[in-house]
Structures are given as C-alpha cells and as structure tokens.
Motif scaffolding. Structure first.
Motif, PDB file in Angstrom:
ATOM      1  N   MET A   1     -78.276  26.832   4.632  1.00  0.00           N
ATOM      2  CA  MET A   1     -77.814  27.488   5.562  1.00  0.00           C
ATOM      3  C   MET A   1     -77.069  27.018   6.553  1.00  0.00           C
ATOM      4  O   MET A   1     -77.630  26.070   7.183  1.00  0.00           O
ATOM      5  CB  MET A   1     -79.305  28.517   6.096  1.00  0.00           C
ATOM      6  CG  MET A   1     -79.699  29.401   5.324  1.00  0.00           C
ATOM      7  SD  MET A   1     -81.076  30.354   6.210  1.00  0.00           S
ATOM      8  CE  MET A   1     -82.355  29.872   4.929  1.00  0.00           C
ATOM      9  N   ALA A   2     -75.806  27.676   6.905  1.00  0.00           N
ATOM     10  CA  ALA A   2     -75.008  27.177   7.967  1.00  0.00           C
ATOM     11  C   ALA A   2     -75.372  27.855   9.234  1.00  0.00           C
ATOM     12  O   ALA A   2     -75.851  29.030   9.178  1.00  0.00           O
ATOM     13  CB  ALA A   2     -73.605  27.303   7.557  1.00  0.00           C
ATOM     14  N   MET A   3     -75.258  27.209  10.473  1.00  0.00           N
ATOM     15  CA  MET A   3     -75.558  27.693  11.549  1.00  0.00           C
ATOM     16  C   MET A   3     -74.025  28.308  12.287  1.00  0.00           C
ATOM     17  O   MET A   3     -72.997  27.520  12.103  1.00  0.00           O
ATOM     18  CB  MET A   3     -76.027  26.754  12.576  1.00  0.00           C
ATOM     19  CG  MET A   3     -77.575  26.553  12.173  1.00  0.00           C
ATOM     20  SD  MET A   3     -78.491  25.416  13.591  1.00  0.00           S
ATOM     21  CE  MET A   3     -77.489  23.979  13.876  1.00  0.00           C
ATOM     22  N   LYS A   4     -74.080  29.185  12.762  1.00  0.00           N
ATOM     23  CA  LYS A   4     -72.794  30.147  13.397  1.00  0.00           C
ATOM     24  C   LYS A   4     -72.909  29.734  14.748  1.00  0.00           C
ATOM     25  O   LYS A   4     -73.603  30.138  15.574  1.00  0.00           O
ATOM     26  CB  LYS A   4     -73.109  31.812  13.169  1.00  0.00           C
ATOM     27  CG  LYS A   4     -71.776  32.368  13.547  1.00  0.00           C
ATOM     28  CD  LYS A   4     -71.887  33.906  13.059  1.00  0.00           C
ATOM     29  CE  LYS A   4     -72.483  34.496  14.332  1.00  0.00           C
ATOM     30  NZ  LYS A   4     -72.395  35.952  14.196  1.00  0.00           N
ATOM     31  N   LEU A   5     -71.666  29.183  15.322  1.00  0.00           N
ATOM     32  CA  LEU A   5     -71.482  28.878  16.548  1.00  0.00           C
ATOM     33  C   LEU A   5     -71.443  30.245  17.487  1.00  0.00           C
ATOM     34  O   LEU A   5     -70.624  31.102  17.219  1.00  0.00           O
ATOM     35  CB  LEU A   5     -70.378  28.109  16.866  1.00  0.00           C
ATOM     36  CG  LEU A   5     -70.056  27.707  18.372  1.00  0.00           C
ATOM     37  CD1 LEU A   5     -71.056  26.769  19.071  1.00  0.00           C
ATOM     38  CD2 LEU A   5     -68.601  27.141  18.491  1.00  0.00           C
ATOM     39  N   VAL A   6     -72.352  30.569  18.484  1.00  0.00           N
ATOM     40  CA  VAL A   6     -72.446  31.908  19.307  1.00  0.00           C
ATOM     41  C   VAL A   6     -71.652  31.462  20.546  1.00  0.00           C
ATOM     42  O   VAL A   6     -70.753  32.076  21.117  1.00  0.00           O
ATOM     43  CB  VAL A   6     -73.877  31.917  19.736  1.00  0.00           C
ATOM     44  CG1 VAL A   6     -74.004  33.310  20.734  1.00  0.00           C
ATOM     45  CG2 VAL A   6     -74.701  32.275  18.227  1.00  0.00           C
ATOM     46  N   LYS A   7     -71.978  30.286  21.381  1.00  0.00           N
ATOM     47  CA  LYS A   7     -71.010  30.159  22.400  1.00  0.00           C
ATOM     48  C   LYS A   7     -71.110  28.499  22.807  1.00  0.00           C
ATOM     49  O   LYS A   7     -72.024  27.682  22.512  1.00  0.00           O
ATOM     50  CB  LYS A   7     -71.859  30.621  23.824  1.00  0.00           C
ATOM     51  CG  LYS A   7     -71.126  30.435  25.039  1.00  0.00           C
ATOM     52  CD  LYS A   7     -71.616  31.304  26.160  1.00  0.00           C
ATOM     53  CE  LYS A   7     -70.919  31.098  27.439  1.00  0.00           C
ATOM     54  NZ  LYS A   7     -71.365  31.698  28.603  1.00  0.00           N
ATOM     55  N   LYS A   8     -70.141  27.962  23.464  1.00  0.00           N
ATOM     56  CA  LYS A   8     -69.627  26.476  23.549  1.00  0.00           C
ATOM     57  C   LYS A   8     -69.398  26.565  25.082  1.00  0.00           C
ATOM     58  O   LYS A   8     -68.432  27.036  25.400  1.00  0.00           O
ATOM     59  CB  LYS A   8     -68.766  26.052  22.751  1.00  0.00           C
ATOM     60  CG  LYS A   8     -68.751  24.562  22.777  1.00  0.00           C
ATOM     61  CD  LYS A   8     -67.834  23.709  21.644  1.00  0.00           C
ATOM     62  CE  LYS A   8     -67.851  22.431  21.674  1.00  0.00           C
ATOM     63  NZ  LYS A   8     -67.204  21.607  20.561  1.00  0.00           N
ATOM     64  N   THR A   9     -69.873  25.556  25.599  1.00  0.00           N
ATOM     65  CA  THR A   9     -69.758  25.139  27.237  1.00  0.00           C
ATOM     66  C   THR A   9     -69.369  23.733  27.059  1.00  0.00           C
ATOM     67  O   THR A   9     -69.720  22.991  26.064  1.00  0.00           O
ATOM     68  CB  THR A   9     -70.624  25.786  28.151  1.00  0.00           C
ATOM     69  OG1 THR A   9     -71.972  25.096  27.986  1.00  0.00           O
ATOM     70  CG2 THR A   9     -70.967  27.174  28.040  1.00  0.00           C
ATOM     71  N   ALA A  10     -69.147  23.189  28.291  1.00  0.00           N
ATOM     72  CA  ALA A  10     -69.146  21.668  28.505  1.00  0.00           C
ATOM     73  C   ALA A  10     -70.378  20.984  28.531  1.00  0.00           C
ATOM     74  O   ALA A  10     -70.523  19.799  28.076  1.00  0.00           O
ATOM     75  CB  ALA A  10     -68.261  21.580  29.926  1.00  0.00           C
ATOM     76  N   GLU A  11     -71.477  21.883  28.857  1.00  0.00           N
ATOM     77  CA  GLU A  11     -72.994  21.306  28.801  1.00  0.00           C
ATOM     78  C   GLU A  11     -73.650  21.247  27.450  1.00  0.00           C
ATOM     79  O   GLU A  11     -74.651  20.753  27.273  1.00  0.00           O
ATOM     80  CB  GLU A  11     -73.740  21.862  30.113  1.00  0.00           C
ATOM     81  CG  GLU A  11     -73.131  21.639  31.404  1.00  0.00           C
ATOM     82  CD  GLU A  11     -72.237  22.767  31.747  1.00  0.00           C
ATOM     83  OE1 GLU A  11     -72.140  23.931  31.519  1.00  0.00           O
ATOM     84  OE2 GLU A  11     -71.175  22.195  32.406  1.00  0.00           O
TER      85      GLU A  11
END
Length: 76
Positions: A1-11
C-alpha cells in the motif's frame, strides 16, 4: 500500500496510509509520534481529540480501595 501525501511543510510531511490513518515524518525523514504527532494533526484539522470520560466517584473509590472499600460502603 502506498501512502498519499496530504500536506508538506518545511517542518514535516503528513501522509495518509492505506488504512485511512495518518503518518507524520519530520524534515529529517524520521517518523513523528506521540503527543507531537497528535498536536500536528489537530493543528491541521485532520483529527479531533476528546478528553477521556471521567469515572463516577463511586467507581473511583472502589477502584482505589479494592474490595475493602466496597465492603465498607455496603455495611453502612
């Protein structure tokens, strides 16, 4: 199962797993867990936190004193 990126920030990056739960990875690509993970997910509005239900006073007294406390109450 692949994980889906929901949100990416600098932290950190938040992923949604195949079982609908969330994974959080820090900027160093290491998993973030515990209270910090909960804080991040709540701040992003992805999960809500409820306080644990409080036990009634009678149940707490019985749990703390064991059977002796319960026996004393019924004798009164």
């Amino acid at each position: 199962m692949a994980m889906k990126l929901v949100k990416k920030t600098a932290e950190y990056s938040i992923y949604q797993r195949g079982d609908e739960r969330y994974a959080v990875k820090g900027a160093d690509k290491k998993p973030v867990n515990g209270e910090e993970k909960v804080r991040i997910l709540v701040a992003e509005g992805l999960v809500t936190v409820t306080a644990p239900a409080e036990k009634p006073a009678e149940e707490e007294a019985a749990a703390e004193g064991g059977e002796e406390a319960a026996g004393e109450e019924s004798a009164e």
